[in-house]
Write an enzyme that holds these catalytic residues in place. Structure first.
Site, PDB file in Angstrom:
ATOM      1  N   ASN A   1       0.857  -1.183   0.000  1.00  0.00           N
ATOM      2  CA  ASN A   1       0.000   0.000   0.000  1.00  0.00           C
ATOM      3  C   ASN A   1       0.894   1.234   0.000  1.00  0.00           C
ATOM      4  O   ASN A   1       2.126   1.122  -0.076  1.00  0.00           O
ATOM      5  CB  ASN A   1      -0.958  -0.017   1.200  1.00  0.00           C
ATOM      6  CG  ASN A   1      -0.208  -0.078   2.533  1.00  0.00           C
ATOM      7  OD1 ASN A   1       0.970   0.263   2.628  1.00  0.00           O
ATOM      8  ND2 ASN A   1      -0.903  -0.515   3.570  1.00  0.00           N
TER       9      ASN A   1
ATOM     10  N   ASP B   1     -11.439  -4.844  -0.622  1.00  0.00           N
ATOM     11  CA  ASP B   1     -10.518  -4.182   0.298  1.00  0.00           C
ATOM     12  C   ASP B   1     -10.005  -2.863  -0.289  1.00  0.00           C
ATOM     13  O   ASP B   1      -9.811  -1.883   0.426  1.00  0.00           O
ATOM     14  CB  ASP B   1      -9.347  -5.110   0.622  1.00  0.00           C
ATOM     15  CG  ASP B   1      -8.433  -4.537   1.692  1.00  0.00           C
ATOM     16  OD1 ASP B   1      -8.870  -4.450   2.852  1.00  0.00           O
ATOM     17  OD2 ASP B   1      -7.294  -4.169   1.358  1.00  0.00           O
TER      18      ASP B   1
END
Length: 343
Positions: free
Chosen positions: A26, A216
């Site tokens: 991320n 997600d």
């Protein structure tokens, strides 16, 4: 003629290993929560399909039906090795329960830590007829208590799936015009994805792990919009797969904020599918779940979460329901800590 021997309990295990790469990260440099969920599902699908084809009979592929609540216990970093261990712990006539543990390994120091534990349920579908659920080879259990406990978990998840499906008439309506910061409409997000061959199983339906990764991503966008900080997945409530999604379908993944505590955010995520253009089936709800995120500083320390501003009666109702789930989870966690502390 004697019956074929039944597979013993806990004999079926599967271990996947993979080094985490930069494209798994991320924006903060930790492994994306959706990547971890995808690895968990891959391990579960392999071990379930193997078990369901372990005896003579109709060949099948195990597809994901449900993921129980899973907590992200510790972040995984780029360069570490993910060790995903899957184990079959219960079988009913038409479903398989798989328990998965994820360990992160620092290959420079040898240090290992548990990052995730998850329980998944799979259903075997025939290769010849994708609408046919085949029977699962039964297990032999070391103790009768194992079978009894497994049957209890099976009945509980079956009831919860039914209750969730009954709530699935709800929709996330796109906002028209600007919205105030920290409101539901300000952070809600959607992603549209065309299902291609690389997303699908041998049966031509979407892998559960692919769907969870997309969910997600959307939930992460909602959380980031609300906080304007680095956010990470803290946990995922039960993910229920209500209907299969075919190759060529267009899926819309929508997420909205439902509840905030001082340090966490709950985001509701839906997956709706539009089938082939030449099919009579209308758009339908395929998957639903709740994701929980936390806000972190650049140093990885927890930050306060801005309070969600609820406006409509529906938003207030969803906020109170989310608060109930939050308090229930908090009470369970405290009970577990107290039990672990007892001599």
């Amino acid at each position: 003629r004697s019956a074929a021997p039944r597979p013993p309990a806990r004999a079926s295990r599967r271990l996947l290993r993979r080094m985490m790469r930069p494209d798994d990260a991320n924006i903060a440099g930790n492994v994306h929560g959706g990547t971890v969920l995808k690895m968990i599902e891959e391990a579960g699908a392999i071990i379930s399909t193997r078990h369901c084809n372990s005896q003579a009979g109709e060949r099948c592929v195990a597809v994901l039906a449900r993921v129980e609540r899973t907590d992200f216990l510790s972040p995984m970093c780029i360069g570490e090795v993910a060790n995903v261990s899957a184990e079959i712990t219960y079988t009913s006539k038409h479903s398989v329960e798989v328990q998965v543990t994820v360990l992160s390994e620092n290959i420079l120091t040898g240090a290992k830590k548990v990052t995730n534990k998850a329980t998944l349920w799979y259903v075997p579908l025939s290769l010849k007829n994708v609408n046919k659920v085949v029977e699962v080879p039964a297990m032999q259990y070391a103790r009768k208590e194992q079978e009894d406990e497994g049957r209890k978990r099976y009945e509980e998840q079956k009831l919860d799936r039914l209750e969730t499906k009954q709530r699935n008439g709800d929709v996330i309506v796109p906002m028209v015009g600007p919205a105030e910061p920290h409101t539901v409409g300000y952070s809600q997000s959607s992603l549209i994805h065309l299902v291609g061959p690389s997303d699908c199983t041998l049966l031509g339906f979407v892998h559960g792990g692919v769907t969870m990764k997309l969910m997600d991503e959307v939930a992460g966008i909602v959380a980031a919009r609300h906080c304007k900080t680095n956010i990470v997945t803290a946990s995922v409530d039960a993910i229920n797969f209500h209907e299969k999604i075919k190759k060529g379908s267009v899926i819309t993944i929508s997420g909205r904020m439902t509840f905030t505590s001082n340090k966490s955010m709950e985001i509701e995520v839906f997956v709706d599918a539009d089938p082939f253009v030449d099919e009579p089936q209308e758009r339908y709800r395929a998957v639903s779940a709740f994701f929980t995120y936390v806000s972190l500083s650049k140093e990885g320390k927890p930050l306060p979460v801005p309070q969600l501003l609820v406006e409509s009666e529906e938003e207030k109702r969803r906020f109170e329901e989310g608060k109930g789930r939050y308090l229930q989870t908090k009470a369970k966690r405290q009970a577990q800590l107290q039990q672990a502390a007892q001599p």
